[in-house]
Scaffold this motif. Structure first.
Motif, PDB file in Angstrom:
ATOM      1  N   GLY A  92       0.865  -1.099   0.268  1.00 14.60           N
ATOM      2  CA  GLY A  92      -0.029   0.049  -0.001  1.00 14.60           C
ATOM      3  C   GLY A  92       1.306   0.985  -0.149  1.00 14.60           C
ATOM      4  O   GLY A  92       2.235   1.244  -0.444  1.00 14.60           O
ATOM      5  N   THR A  97      -9.105  -1.667   1.256  1.00 14.57           N
ATOM      6  CA  THR A  97      -8.439  -1.093   0.385  1.00 14.57           C
ATOM      7  C   THR A  97      -7.680   0.480   1.102  1.00 14.57           C
ATOM      8  O   THR A  97      -7.008   1.183   0.568  1.00 14.57           O
ATOM      9  CB  THR A  97      -9.458  -0.474  -1.240  1.00 14.57           C
ATOM     10  OG1 THR A  97     -10.230   0.347  -0.365  1.00 14.57           O
ATOM     11  CG2 THR A  97     -10.052  -1.947  -0.943  1.00 14.57           C
ATOM     12  N   GLY A  98      -8.463   0.070   2.143  1.00 18.77           N
ATOM     13  CA  GLY A  98      -7.766   1.943   2.724  1.00 18.77           C
ATOM     14  C   GLY A  98      -7.654   2.358   4.583  1.00 18.77           C
ATOM     15  O   GLY A  98      -8.488   1.090   5.254  1.00 18.77           O
ATOM     16  N   THR A 135      -2.917   4.304   1.791  1.00 19.87           N
ATOM     17  CA  THR A 135      -4.747   3.359   0.607  1.00 19.87           C
ATOM     18  C   THR A 135      -3.926   2.678  -0.368  1.00 19.87           C
ATOM     19  O   THR A 135      -2.504   2.742   0.245  1.00 19.87           O
ATOM     20  CB  THR A 135      -4.343   5.058   0.527  1.00 19.87           C
ATOM     21  OG1 THR A 135      -2.907   5.321  -0.163  1.00 19.87           O
ATOM     22  CG2 THR A 135      -4.834   5.779   0.929  1.00 19.87           C
ATOM     23  N   GLY A 136      -4.602   2.368  -0.904  1.00 21.05           N
ATOM     24  CA  GLY A 136      -4.218   1.820  -2.126  1.00 21.05           C
ATOM     25  C   GLY A 136      -3.319   0.021  -1.404  1.00 21.05           C
ATOM     26  O   GLY A 136      -2.965  -0.607  -2.087  1.00 21.05           O
ATOM     27  N   ILE A 137      -4.516  -0.645  -0.401  1.00 17.43           N
ATOM     28  CA  ILE A 137      -3.728  -1.815   0.224  1.00 17.43           C
ATOM     29  C   ILE A 137      -4.678  -3.003  -0.263  1.00 17.43           C
ATOM     30  O   ILE A 137      -5.360  -3.074  -1.163  1.00 17.43           O
ATOM     31  CB  ILE A 137      -5.053  -1.802   1.519  1.00 17.43           C
ATOM     32  CG1 ILE A 137      -4.060  -1.111   2.947  1.00 17.43           C
ATOM     33  CG2 ILE A 137      -4.220  -2.934   2.705  1.00 17.43           C
ATOM     34  CD1 ILE A 137      -5.179  -1.113   4.073  1.00 17.43           C
ATOM     35  N   SER A 138      -2.749  -3.536  -0.764  1.00 12.05           N
ATOM     36  CA  SER A 138      -3.820  -5.045  -0.966  1.00 12.05           C
ATOM     37  C   SER A 138      -2.739  -6.069  -0.236  1.00 12.05           C
ATOM     38  O   SER A 138      -2.245  -5.934   0.978  1.00 12.05           O
ATOM     39  CB  SER A 138      -2.714  -4.957  -2.599  1.00 12.05           C
ATOM     40  OG  SER A 138      -1.558  -5.343  -2.983  1.00 12.05           O
ATOM     41  N   HIS A 148     -11.561   1.390   5.475  1.00  5.42           N
ATOM     42  CA  HIS A 148     -11.766   1.469   3.727  1.00  5.42           C
ATOM     43  C   HIS A 148     -12.227  -0.073   3.370  1.00  5.42           C
ATOM     44  O   HIS A 148     -11.280  -0.448   3.152  1.00  5.42           O
ATOM     45  CB  HIS A 148     -11.251   2.469   2.919  1.00  5.42           C
ATOM     46  CG  HIS A 148     -11.639   3.871   3.674  1.00  5.42           C
ATOM     47  ND1 HIS A 148     -12.828   4.257   3.949  1.00  5.42           N
ATOM     48  CD2 HIS A 148     -10.416   3.605   4.865  1.00  5.42           C
ATOM     49  CE1 HIS A 148     -11.921   5.737   4.605  1.00  5.42           C
ATOM     50  NE2 HIS A 148     -10.797   5.721   4.905  1.00  5.42           N
ATOM     51  N   VAL A 149     -13.893  -0.401   3.155  1.00  3.04           N
ATOM     52  CA  VAL A 149     -13.343  -1.506   2.088  1.00  3.04           C
ATOM     53  C   VAL A 149     -14.170  -1.332   0.876  1.00  3.04           C
ATOM     54  O   VAL A 149     -15.407  -0.602   0.788  1.00  3.04           O
ATOM     55  CB  VAL A 149     -14.553  -2.784   2.031  1.00  3.04           C
ATOM     56  CG1 VAL A 149     -14.884  -4.084   2.200  1.00  3.04           C
ATOM     57  CG2 VAL A 149     -13.920  -3.528   3.917  1.00  3.04           C
ATOM     58  N   GLY A 150     -13.939  -0.658   0.090  1.00  2.00           N
ATOM     59  CA  GLY A 150     -13.992  -0.214  -1.376  1.00  2.00           C
ATOM     60  C   GLY A 150     -15.032   1.567  -0.606  1.00  2.00           C
ATOM     61  O   GLY A 150     -13.788   2.258  -0.640  1.00  2.00           O
ATOM     62  N   SER A 199     -17.255   2.156   4.274  1.00  2.00           N
ATOM     63  CA  SER A 199     -16.244   1.719   5.871  1.00  2.00           C
ATOM     64  C   SER A 199     -16.759   1.307   6.546  1.00  2.00           C
ATOM     65  O   SER A 199     -18.022   1.941   7.046  1.00  2.00           O
ATOM     66  CB  SER A 199     -15.228   3.595   6.194  1.00  2.00           C
ATOM     67  OG  SER A 199     -16.484   4.225   6.202  1.00  2.00           O
ATOM     68  N   PRO A 215     -11.422  -6.880  -0.047  1.00  2.00           N
ATOM     69  CA  PRO A 215     -10.198  -6.631   0.725  1.00  2.00           C
ATOM     70  C   PRO A 215     -10.299  -5.225   1.592  1.00  2.00           C
ATOM     71  O   PRO A 215     -11.373  -3.932   1.138  1.00  2.00           O
ATOM     72  CB  PRO A 215      -9.535  -6.542  -0.623  1.00  2.00           C
ATOM     73  CG  PRO A 215     -10.876  -6.421  -1.868  1.00  2.00           C
ATOM     74  CD  PRO A 215     -11.891  -7.005  -1.056  1.00  2.00           C
TER      75      PRO A 215
END
Length: 167
Positions: A93, A118-119, A101-104, A132-134, A137, A116
């Motif tokens: 991320g 995501t943030g 942000t941009g977590i994978s 955050h999930v898409g 949150s 996933p």
């Protein structure tokens, strides 16, 4: 017979070049030390240590904030209160103060689906973390994530939080 300079400028130059190695402004600038572990890094960015499981083997953080964490375990499940979270072998991320942000590589179970994360945002004033999930949150108290937990190898179901030691 003593050596004498007739003009002050040569004397100044002689002393300058003699002392130059000691007064040089071209000293090497030491790079700031990176924190030894990801657990030392997280508080510097406003996050509690416990958002990452104890199985973190290594991490890298680039100057633009992109990070990667490698975990020892190939599958890792943690229970945070009533939230089941899964960590893949690697998580990535972008890290800034109070924001990831941009977590994978990190997922959470919502009803019957794994989605996933995501943030993550951290709010020092309220003491809350927002996951955050898409577009959705959920806010949870940061104090739930103070302690670093060990991975569980199997999926924990709801109501099985007793398996994981108290947070």
């Amino acid at each position: 017979m003593a050596f004498q300079f007739k003009k002050p400028l040569p004397l100044f130059l002689f002393i300058f070049f003699l002392l130059h190695p000691f007064v040089s402004s071209e000293r090497p600038i030491s790079e700031p030390q990176a924190p030894a572990t990801v657990y030392d890094l997280l508080p510097l960015y406003g996050f509690p240590k416990g958002i990452i499981p104890s199985s973190a083997k290594s991490y890298s953080l680039s100057s633009d904030g992109n990070f990667e964490i490698e975990f020892v375990d190939s599958s890792c499940y943690l229970m945070f209160k009533d939230q089941l979270v899964y960590y893949e072998k690697q998580a990535r991320g972008k890290l800034e103060y109070g924001s990831v942000t941009g977590i994978s590589g990190i997922l959470t179970k919502k009803l019957f689906l794994w989605v996933p994360i995501t943030g993550i945002s951290s709010d020092d004033k309220t003491g809350m973390l927002e996951f955050h999930v898409g577009a959705l949150s959920q806010k949870l108290p940061a104090k739930q994530f103070l302690r670093i937990q060990d991975c569980q190898k199997r999926r924990l179901g709801y109501g099985e939080s007793q398996v994981v030691s108290n947070i």
